[in-house]
Motif scaffolding. Structure first.
Motif, mmCIF file in Angstrom:
data_model
loop_
_atom_site.group_PDB
_atom_site.id
_atom_site.type_symbol
_atom_site.label_atom_id
_atom_site.label_comp_id
_atom_site.label_asym_id
_atom_site.label_seq_id
_atom_site.Cartn_x
_atom_site.Cartn_y
_atom_site.Cartn_z
ATOM 1 N N ASN A 27 -86.648 59.246 40.986
ATOM 2 C CA ASN A 27 -85.306 58.687 41.052
ATOM 3 C C ASN A 27 -85.395 57.183 40.738
ATOM 4 O O ASN A 27 -86.497 56.650 40.574
ATOM 5 N N PRO A 28 -84.235 56.524 40.573
ATOM 6 C CA PRO A 28 -84.273 55.124 40.094
ATOM 7 C C PRO A 28 -85.016 54.162 41.024
ATOM 8 O O PRO A 28 -85.332 53.040 40.618
ATOM 9 N N TYR A 29 -85.297 54.572 42.248
ATOM 10 C CA TYR A 29 -86.046 53.694 43.150
ATOM 11 C C TYR A 29 -87.536 53.651 42.812
ATOM 12 O O TYR A 29 -88.247 52.761 43.264
ATOM 13 N N TRP A 30 -88.008 54.646 42.077
ATOM 14 C CA TRP A 30 -89.436 54.688 41.748
ATOM 15 C C TRP A 30 -89.792 53.543 40.796
ATOM 16 O O TRP A 30 -89.050 53.263 39.851
ATOM 17 N N SER A 31 -90.914 52.909 41.003
ATOM 18 C CA SER A 31 -91.408 51.929 40.046
ATOM 19 C C SER A 31 -91.592 52.625 38.701
ATOM 20 O O SER A 31 -92.165 53.726 38.651
ATOM 21 N N PRO A 32 -91.132 52.002 37.595
ATOM 22 C CA PRO A 32 -91.278 52.656 36.287
ATOM 23 C C PRO A 32 -92.722 53.079 35.987
ATOM 24 O O PRO A 32 -92.947 54.143 35.418
ATOM 25 N N CYS A 33 -93.703 52.269 36.425
ATOM 26 C CA CYS A 33 -95.097 52.564 36.075
ATOM 27 C C CYS A 33 -95.633 53.840 36.698
ATOM 28 O O CYS A 33 -96.680 54.342 36.293
ATOM 29 N N ILE A 34 -94.946 54.400 37.678
ATOM 30 C CA ILE A 34 -95.500 55.606 38.311
ATOM 31 C C ILE A 34 -94.728 56.866 37.921
ATOM 32 O O ILE A 34 -95.072 57.970 38.343
ATOM 33 N N SER B 86 -102.627 60.321 43.257
ATOM 34 C CA SER B 86 -103.312 59.787 42.078
ATOM 35 C C SER B 86 -104.397 58.805 42.494
ATOM 36 O O SER B 86 -105.051 58.195 41.638
ATOM 37 N N ASN C 41 -92.190 47.890 42.261
ATOM 38 C CA ASN C 41 -92.695 47.276 41.032
ATOM 39 C C ASN C 41 -91.703 47.479 39.889
ATOM 40 O O ASN C 41 -91.884 48.319 39.009
ATOM 41 N N MET D 18 -88.277 64.798 38.936
ATOM 42 C CA MET D 18 -88.208 64.626 40.381
ATOM 43 C C MET D 18 -88.140 63.154 40.797
ATOM 44 O O MET D 18 -87.872 62.846 41.937
ATOM 45 N N LEU E 177 -102.915 55.888 36.611
ATOM 46 C CA LEU E 177 -102.443 55.103 37.764
ATOM 47 C C LEU E 177 -102.487 53.603 37.477
ATOM 48 O O LEU E 177 -101.594 52.859 37.876
ATOM 49 N N TYR E 178 -103.543 53.166 36.787
ATOM 50 C CA TYR E 178 -103.708 51.730 36.548
ATOM 51 C C TYR E 178 -103.389 51.323 35.111
ATOM 52 O O TYR E 178 -103.653 50.188 34.717
ATOM 53 N N VAL F 70 -106.592 60.700 35.816
ATOM 54 C CA VAL F 70 -105.525 60.379 36.780
ATOM 55 C C VAL F 70 -105.611 58.905 37.181
ATOM 56 O O VAL F 70 -104.604 58.188 37.227
ATOM 57 N N LEU G 233 -96.750 59.709 36.169
ATOM 58 C CA LEU G 233 -98.058 60.102 36.714
ATOM 59 C C LEU G 233 -98.147 61.610 36.946
ATOM 60 O O LEU G 233 -97.185 62.243 37.368
ATOM 61 N N GLU G 234 -99.327 62.146 36.673
ATOM 62 C CA GLU G 234 -99.603 63.548 37.011
ATOM 63 C C GLU G 234 -100.744 63.543 38.009
ATOM 64 O O GLU G 234 -101.903 63.400 37.637
ATOM 65 N N PRO G 235 -100.422 63.668 39.295
ATOM 66 C CA PRO G 235 -101.457 63.533 40.325
ATOM 67 C C PRO G 235 -102.577 64.561 40.180
ATOM 68 O O PRO G 235 -102.397 65.602 39.556
ATOM 69 N N ALA H 22 -95.500 51.963 44.376
ATOM 70 C CA ALA H 22 -94.652 53.096 43.986
ATOM 71 C C ALA H 22 -93.163 52.770 43.953
ATOM 72 O O ALA H 22 -92.407 53.399 43.211
#
Lengths: 353, 353
Positions: free
Chosen positions: A3-10, B239, B100, A1, A121-122, A117, A13-15, B97
Motif C-alpha cells: 500500500n502507499p505507506y510502503w517505502s518504494p524500495c521494498i 528478506s 523511506n 499487497m 533488499l539492498y 533476496v 521484494l520477493e522474500p 520498510a
C-alpha cells in the motif's frame, strides 16, 4: 499487497521462503538440514544456568566472550570475528556492508536462494554464474568486474565442495573485491577457508552453529575475516541493533565451542550415516551428487522430483524440492538419524516398487 | 577506519552507542533503563523448559504463538502484530520498510538517538523538530511534507508523555504518512496508542519487553498496526533473516504475557519508587522533568551534569549523561530498587554536601 505507506524500495521484494516447520511432530523431518542429534548436554546446561534474574539486563553488546571462544577455537584474533543472529543475519549485513559497490555480485545460478533476496533488499546488482553440467562450481568462470563474489562451500542445495586451492585462486584473481565463503555445512566434510584469512584481506568466511552444532533454534552465526572487513560489519550492526544475541544464545554458543568431543563425535556420525544413505539411494535408482554436507541432492532416473516429494509427504517424510527449472528433478534430503533414514528408505522402497 | 572493501553507503555511518554494560557487578547500575526487578518466575521456568533437544530445530519463523499472545493481551488480531529481536530491530525494519520515501522523517531534536542512525543506515532524510522550552513535544510543530513521523511516548531521555488526544491530532493531520509511536516506556504511566490502531491505518505502535517486563537480556520487541503496515515489515524481515527470535525468547515472551499479576505488581512498584526518588532529588536541589517512564531526567541547579556523572561513577553509581548541548546539564537516572535508589541518594548527598 503493498500500500502507499510502503517505502518504494521494498515494494518489489520477493522474500526468502524457508523450509516448512510443520507442527506435526510425527513427521520424519528431513527438509531444513537441521542436525538429527540434539545439541551438547553442556550447551543445554549452560543455557538453563543463564536463565536467571540477569535476563533483566541487556546482553553484552559485542558478545565478547562468545567472540573470544570462536577466536580461540579457530586460532585467530577476536578482532577477526563478527557474530550475529544466525548466519542469515550475518550474511544480510555482509551484503549491505561489503558488497554494495554498484557492480554485480557474482554467485552460482544454483546456490542458497537467499543471496538474490539480499541483493534486492539492498539494491545490489548481481550476476548468476552457471554451475558446470555436473553441478559444480568452476572458479575460472568467475571473471570480470564485480562487486564481490559469494560462494557456499559446500554449495547448497548440491552439497558439492571446492578445495581450498580453488578458493585461493579466486582470492588472488579478485584482490579488489570481497570473496565471501559461506561455510554453513563445512564441518560435514569440506575444508574451511578460515586459515587463509590472515593472508587475504578480501576473504570473509561465514559459519553457523545451526547445522553441525545442532543449534538452529538458538540463532547463532559468525563471520571471520581481516579486522578491516569486520569493522564494516560492526558499523552496520551497530547502526541496526546493538544486541542481536540474547544472553541465553551467548551462553549456549560459548558452551558449544567448549565441548569439542561431542561436536566431533556427532559430525562423524552424520557423515557415516550420509555414506550409508547414499548407498541405499543409489540402490533404489537415484543419482546422488557427491556431498560434503549433511544433506544429499539426488534425482531418480525415472520418477520426477515433485512427484516423489508429494508422495513422501503423504507418507510422513518431509524432504525439500525446489521448483527451479535446472534442478526440479532433484530432492534435497537432510541426513537424519539411522531410524529416520531407514524410514525414508522404506517409504521410497514402497513408492518405487 | 574504513577501507576500499566497505560499501560506499556505509562509510559515513555513525553507529548508535548503547549505555555501558560494565563487568563490575558491584556497581549500582542505573544507566540503561533496565527493570530493577527480575523477570516473572514463570518466564524463567518457561525458558528453562524450552532449553531442550528441540534447540536443534529452527524456531517457527513467524513466532505465531508469541504473536497470538500479544494479540490476545491487547485485544487485536495476530495479523496486526509484528515481532522482532528487541524493539531496536523492529524500529530498523520500520525505517527501511515504511519511512523511506525520499521526504524527511520528522522526530524531536531531543529523543532516542538511534532514530538518526537508522536514517543514515537507509539513506533517509530527516528533520529534527525542537522540543518546547520545557522539553515537551508540541504536535502542532510537526507540519509540512514528510516521509513519516516518529515519536517516543514517553519521550526518551526526557520521560515526558503525550496524551492520546495529541497523538490522534497528529494521525489526522498526517493521514498520508506513517506515524510511529515508540512506546518502549509506556507501561510506566503513559497511555498506549494501541487502541487507535483499528481506526488509523497510518499508525504503528512499537513496544518492547526489555523494560516493563524485565527482559532486556532476551531481545523481544513488537509492533502493532494495520495489517497493511505489518505486511511491509514482514516483507523486509523475510528478506533479511527468517528467524530473528530464538526458541527460548519465544517461550519467554509468551510466558511474560501470561503472568499479568506479576507485571502489574512490578510496574506499580517501579512507579511508586520513581515518585519517592523525585522527592529525594528535588530535596537535593535537582529540577526533575515530569516522568511517565522508569527513569528520571534531572539537572542540578548548581552542578554540571558531566561532573556529577563522573563523581557518581567514582562512587560506584552508574547513570547516563548525554553530551548533547541542549541537555548536557541533565542526568538520566534509571529508577532502581529501593536499595539502589537509596545508594544513589546517599552518594549524591555526600557529593553535594
Amino acid at each position: 499487497m503493498s500500500n502507499p505507506y510502503w517505502s518504494p524500495c521494498i515494494r518489489g521484494l520477493e522474500p526468502y521462503v524457508p523450509g516448512e516447520q510443520p507442527r506435526r511432530r510425527d513427521l520424519v523431518k528431513l527438509n531444513t538440514n537441521e542436525n538429527p542429534y540434539p545439541p551438547s548436554p553442556q550447551v543445554l546446561a549452560a543455557v538453563r544456568a543463564a536463565a536467571d534474574e540477569s535476563l533483566r539486563l541487556y546482553p553484552p553488546p559485542e558478545a565478547d566472550e562468545f567472540k573470544a571462544a570462536i577466536a580461540t577455537y579457530h586460532g585467530i584474533e577476536a578482532s577477526q570475528v563478527f557474530v550475529g543472529n544466525g548466519s542469515d543475519e550475518v550474511l544480510a549485513h555482509v551484503f549491505h556492508a561489503l558488497l554494495n559497490h554498484g557492480r554485480p555480485v557474482l554467485f552460482p545460478d544454483i546456490t542458497y536462494s537467499f543471496y538474490p533476496v539480499y541483493c534486492r533488499l539492498y539494491g545490489i546488482p548481481w550476476r548468476e554464474i552457471p554451475l558446470t553440467s555436473d553441478y559444480c562450481i568452476a572458479v575460472a568462470d568467475y571473471q570480470g568486474t564485480n562487486g564481490g563474489i559469494v560462494l557456499a562451500n559446500p554449495n547448497a542445495p548440491t552439497g558439492c565442495a571446492l578445495p581450498l586451492t580453488a578458493i585461493e585462486e579466486l582470492l588472488v584473481a579478485h584482490r579488489d573485491t570481497v570473496v565471501v565463503i559461506d561455510e554453513a555445512y563445512v564441518d560435514f566434510g569440506a575444508q574451511s577457508a578460515i586459515p587463509l584469512v590472515r593472508q587475504y584481506p578480501n576473504l570473509l568466511v561465514v559459519q553457523t552453529l545451526s547445522k553441525s552444532r545442532a543449534l538452529a533454534g538458538l540463532r547463532l552465526g559468525f563471520a571471520v575475516g581481516d579486522a578491516g572487513l569486520i569493522g564494516a560489519l560492526d558499523t552496520v550492526k551497530n547502526s541496526f541493533n546493538s544486541y542481536p544475541l540474547d544472553r541465553l544464545a551467548i551462553a549456549g554458543g560459548i558452551a558449544a565451542f567448549a565441548d569439542d568431543a561431542y561436536f566431533q563425535a556427532r559430525r562423524s556420525q552424520v557423515m557415516a550415516s550420509r555414506e550409508a544413505l547414499v548407498t541405499a539411494l543409489v540402490r533404489l535408482g537415484f543419482e546422488v551428487l557427491p556431498s560434503a554436507a549433511n544433506f544429499l541432492f539426488a534425482r531418480h532416473r525415472e520418477r520426477a522430483g515433485a512427484e516423489l516429494f508429494e508422495a513422501l509427504r503423504r507418507d510422513g517424510v518431509l524432504v525439500r524440492h525446489f521448483k527451479h527449472p535446472r534442478i526440479d528433478r532433484f530432492l534435497r534430503i537432510t541426513v537424519g538419524t539411522e531410524t529416520q533414514n531407514a524410514r525414508l528408505i522404506a517409504a521410497l522402497e514402497s513408492l518405487l516398487r
